[in-house]
Design a protein around this motif. Structure first.
Motif, PDB file in Angstrom:
ATOM      1  N   SER A  88      77.705  23.434 -82.334  1.00  0.00           N
ATOM      2  CA  SER A  88      76.703  22.479 -81.836  1.00  0.00           C
ATOM      3  C   SER A  88      75.420  23.184 -81.419  1.00  0.00           C
ATOM      4  CB  SER A  88      77.275  21.689 -80.650  1.00  0.00           C
ATOM      5  OG  SER A  88      77.262  22.473 -79.481  1.00  0.00           O
ATOM      6  N   SER A  89      74.326  22.467 -81.531  1.00  0.00           N
ATOM      7  CA  SER A  89      73.034  23.012 -81.121  1.00  0.00           C
ATOM      8  C   SER A  89      72.999  23.226 -79.605  1.00  0.00           C
ATOM      9  CB  SER A  89      71.895  22.099 -81.573  1.00  0.00           C
ATOM     10  OG  SER A  89      72.098  20.791 -81.112  1.00  0.00           O
ATOM     11  N   LEU A  90      73.693  22.388 -78.847  1.00  0.00           N
ATOM     12  CA  LEU A  90      73.760  22.563 -77.396  1.00  0.00           C
ATOM     13  C   LEU A  90      74.436  23.890 -77.056  1.00  0.00           C
ATOM     14  CD1 LEU A  90      73.422  21.593 -74.487  1.00  0.00           C
ATOM     15  CD2 LEU A  90      75.597  20.379 -74.735  1.00  0.00           C
TER      16      LEU A  90
ATOM     17  N   LEU B 293      61.540  29.085 -81.753  1.00  0.00           N
ATOM     18  CA  LEU B 293      62.814  29.060 -81.047  1.00  0.00           C
ATOM     19  C   LEU B 293      63.918  28.474 -81.924  1.00  0.00           C
ATOM     20  CD1 LEU B 293      64.423  29.593 -78.490  1.00  0.00           C
ATOM     21  CD2 LEU B 293      63.666  27.357 -77.631  1.00  0.00           C
ATOM     22  N   ALA B 294      63.609  27.411 -82.655  1.00  0.00           N
ATOM     23  CA  ALA B 294      64.601  26.796 -83.543  1.00  0.00           C
ATOM     24  C   ALA B 294      65.056  27.796 -84.609  1.00  0.00           C
ATOM     25  CB  ALA B 294      64.018  25.545 -84.188  1.00  0.00           C
ATOM     26  N   SER B 295      64.140  28.557 -85.132  1.00  0.00           N
ATOM     27  CA  SER B 295      64.479  29.567 -86.133  1.00  0.00           C
ATOM     28  C   SER B 295      65.385  30.641 -85.527  1.00  0.00           C
ATOM     29  CB  SER B 295      63.197  30.195 -86.672  1.00  0.00           C
ATOM     30  OG  SER B 295      63.483  31.235 -87.554  1.00  0.00           O
ATOM     31  N   THR B 296      65.098  31.036 -84.313  1.00  0.00           N
ATOM     32  CA  THR B 296      65.914  32.034 -83.623  1.00  0.00           C
ATOM     33  C   THR B 296      67.331  31.524 -83.392  1.00  0.00           C
ATOM     34  OG1 THR B 296      63.951  32.892 -82.497  1.00  0.00           O
ATOM     35  CG2 THR B 296      66.082  33.447 -81.526  1.00  0.00           C
ATOM     36  N   LEU B 297      67.456  30.219 -83.108  1.00  0.00           N
ATOM     37  CA  LEU B 297      68.757  29.622 -82.813  1.00  0.00           C
ATOM     38  C   LEU B 297      69.487  29.120 -84.060  1.00  0.00           C
ATOM     39  CD1 LEU B 297      67.818  27.578 -79.629  1.00  0.00           C
ATOM     40  CD2 LEU B 297      69.025  29.749 -79.742  1.00  0.00           C
ATOM     41  N   PHE B 298      68.835  29.220 -85.215  1.00  0.00           N
ATOM     42  CA  PHE B 298      69.408  28.758 -86.481  1.00  0.00           C
ATOM     43  C   PHE B 298      69.701  27.257 -86.462  1.00  0.00           C
ATOM     44  CE2 PHE B 298      70.756  33.187 -85.814  1.00  0.00           C
ATOM     45  CZ  PHE B 298      70.122  33.781 -86.882  1.00  0.00           C
ATOM     46  N   ILE B 299      68.768  26.480 -85.893  1.00  0.00           N
ATOM     47  CA  ILE B 299      68.889  25.017 -85.917  1.00  0.00           C
ATOM     48  C   ILE B 299      67.550  24.418 -86.323  1.00  0.00           C
ATOM     49  CG2 ILE B 299      70.761  24.862 -84.237  1.00  0.00           C
ATOM     50  CD1 ILE B 299      68.819  24.251 -82.080  1.00  0.00           C
ATOM     51  N   ARG B 300      67.568  23.146 -86.698  1.00  0.00           N
ATOM     52  CA  ARG B 300      66.342  22.469 -87.125  1.00  0.00           C
ATOM     53  C   ARG B 300      65.424  22.223 -85.934  1.00  0.00           C
ATOM     54  NH1 ARG B 300      67.011  18.100 -91.571  1.00  0.00           N
ATOM     55  NH2 ARG B 300      65.197  17.515 -90.394  1.00  0.00           N
ATOM     56  N   ARG B 301      64.132  22.276 -86.190  1.00  0.00           N
ATOM     57  CA  ARG B 301      63.141  22.076 -85.138  1.00  0.00           C
ATOM     58  C   ARG B 301      63.297  20.717 -84.483  1.00  0.00           C
ATOM     59  NH1 ARG B 301      59.063  19.187 -84.543  1.00  0.00           N
ATOM     60  NH2 ARG B 301      59.004  18.547 -86.694  1.00  0.00           N
TER      61      ARG B 301
ATOM     62  N   THR C 126      65.952  18.834 -84.214  1.00  0.00           N
ATOM     63  CA  THR C 126      67.174  18.811 -83.412  1.00  0.00           C
ATOM     64  C   THR C 126      66.947  19.493 -82.076  1.00  0.00           C
ATOM     65  OG1 THR C 126      68.511  18.845 -85.420  1.00  0.00           O
ATOM     66  CG2 THR C 126      69.611  19.472 -83.367  1.00  0.00           C
ATOM     67  N   LEU C 127      66.299  20.643 -82.094  1.00  0.00           N
ATOM     68  CA  LEU C 127      66.030  21.376 -80.863  1.00  0.00           C
ATOM     69  C   LEU C 127      65.088  20.598 -79.956  1.00  0.00           C
ATOM     70  CD1 LEU C 127      66.393  23.860 -79.100  1.00  0.00           C
ATOM     71  CD2 LEU C 127      64.514  24.935 -80.372  1.00  0.00           C
ATOM     72  N   SER C 128      64.082  19.990 -80.525  1.00  0.00           N
ATOM     73  CA  SER C 128      63.139  19.203 -79.741  1.00  0.00           C
ATOM     74  C   SER C 128      63.841  18.047 -79.033  1.00  0.00           C
ATOM     75  CB  SER C 128      62.022  18.681 -80.644  1.00  0.00           C
ATOM     76  OG  SER C 128      61.057  18.005 -79.890  1.00  0.00           O
ATOM     77  N   ARG C 129      64.692  17.330 -79.763  1.00  0.00           N
ATOM     78  CA  ARG C 129      65.446  16.226 -79.148  1.00  0.00           C
ATOM     79  C   ARG C 129      66.395  16.741 -78.068  1.00  0.00           C
ATOM     80  NH1 ARG C 129      65.626  14.296 -84.507  1.00  0.00           N
ATOM     81  NH2 ARG C 129      67.681  15.225 -84.813  1.00  0.00           N
ATOM     82  N   LEU C 130      67.030  17.878 -78.317  1.00  0.00           N
ATOM     83  CA  LEU C 130      67.964  18.452 -77.353  1.00  0.00           C
ATOM     84  C   LEU C 130      67.250  18.856 -76.067  1.00  0.00           C
ATOM     85  CD1 LEU C 130      70.769  19.509 -76.590  1.00  0.00           C
ATOM     86  CD2 LEU C 130      70.172  21.634 -77.778  1.00  0.00           C
ATOM     87  N   ILE C 131      66.119  19.522 -76.190  1.00  0.00           N
ATOM     88  CA  ILE C 131      65.364  19.927 -74.997  1.00  0.00           C
ATOM     89  C   ILE C 131      64.911  18.708 -74.213  1.00  0.00           C
ATOM     90  CG2 ILE C 131      63.212  20.996 -74.207  1.00  0.00           C
ATOM     91  CD1 ILE C 131      63.632  23.086 -76.435  1.00  0.00           C
ATOM     92  N   THR C 132      64.405  17.684 -74.902  1.00  0.00           N
ATOM     93  CA  THR C 132      63.978  16.451 -74.233  1.00  0.00           C
ATOM     94  C   THR C 132      65.144  15.816 -73.486  1.00  0.00           C
ATOM     95  OG1 THR C 132      62.277  16.081 -75.901  1.00  0.00           O
ATOM     96  CG2 THR C 132      62.960  14.178 -74.594  1.00  0.00           C
ATOM     97  N   LYS C 133      66.300  15.761 -74.128  1.00  0.00           N
ATOM     98  CA  LYS C 133      67.488  15.174 -73.504  1.00  0.00           C
ATOM     99  C   LYS C 133      67.891  15.948 -72.255  1.00  0.00           C
ATOM    100  CE  LYS C 133      72.365  14.298 -74.477  1.00  0.00           C
ATOM    101  NZ  LYS C 133      73.296  15.397 -74.371  1.00  0.00           N
ATOM    102  N   LEU C 134      67.931  17.269 -72.346  1.00  0.00           N
ATOM    103  CA  LEU C 134      68.340  18.090 -71.210  1.00  0.00           C
ATOM    104  C   LEU C 134      67.337  18.038 -70.060  1.00  0.00           C
ATOM    105  CD1 LEU C 134      69.756  21.188 -73.111  1.00  0.00           C
ATOM    106  CD2 LEU C 134      71.060  19.428 -71.901  1.00  0.00           C
ATOM    107  N   VAL C 135      66.071  17.939 -70.383  1.00  0.00           N
ATOM    108  CA  VAL C 135      65.050  17.796 -69.336  1.00  0.00           C
ATOM    109  C   VAL C 135      65.222  16.453 -68.638  1.00  0.00           C
ATOM    110  CG1 VAL C 135      62.571  17.504 -68.913  1.00  0.00           C
ATOM    111  CG2 VAL C 135      63.384  19.386 -70.354  1.00  0.00           C
TER     112      VAL C 135
END
Length: 108
Positions: free
Chosen positions: A33-35, A57-65, A67-76
């Motif tokens: 999971s991206s989380l 950051l998404a490239s570093t984590l090997f996930i789509r940009r 997906t990472l944007s939605r994940l960060i928004t959700k966690l914030v």
């Protein structure tokens, strides 16, 4: 190599650091999971990530940009992390990319 101890020590330090980075990348790839990837990356960076763009950051984590944007928004929104977006620091303006940091909130 045995004649130059300083060189040998520096060589071993560099080799060790590169091995650690590779092991961290392999570990990131092992998460489904991206989380989990984001939380592990926070863990190995002492709960503080600084990056110039979400794409980087998404490239570093090997996930789509996206997906990472939605994940960060959700966690914030859930107050699990704090996300700072800074355009000025020490009176130097950064380029068009914003300077950002993510800090994991620790439970009390």
């Amino acid at each position: 190599l045995q004649n130059n101890q300083d060189f040998l020590i520096e060589y071993l330090k560099i080799s060790s650091n590169n091995t650690k980075k590779l092991n961290d990348q392999i570990k990131l790839l092992s998460f489904d999971s991206s989380l989990d990837k984001l939380m592990y990356y926070l863990y190995i960076n002492d709960n503080d990530i600084t990056y110039n763009s979400i794409s980087e950051l998404a490239s570093t984590l090997f996930i789509r940009r996206e997906t990472l944007s939605r994940l960060i928004t959700k966690l914030v929104n859930e107050k699990e992390i704090v996300h700072y977006k800074i355009e000025y620091k020490f009176d130097f303006k950064f380029s068009s990319d914003s300077f950002c940091a993510i800090i994991l909130l620790k439970p009390n």
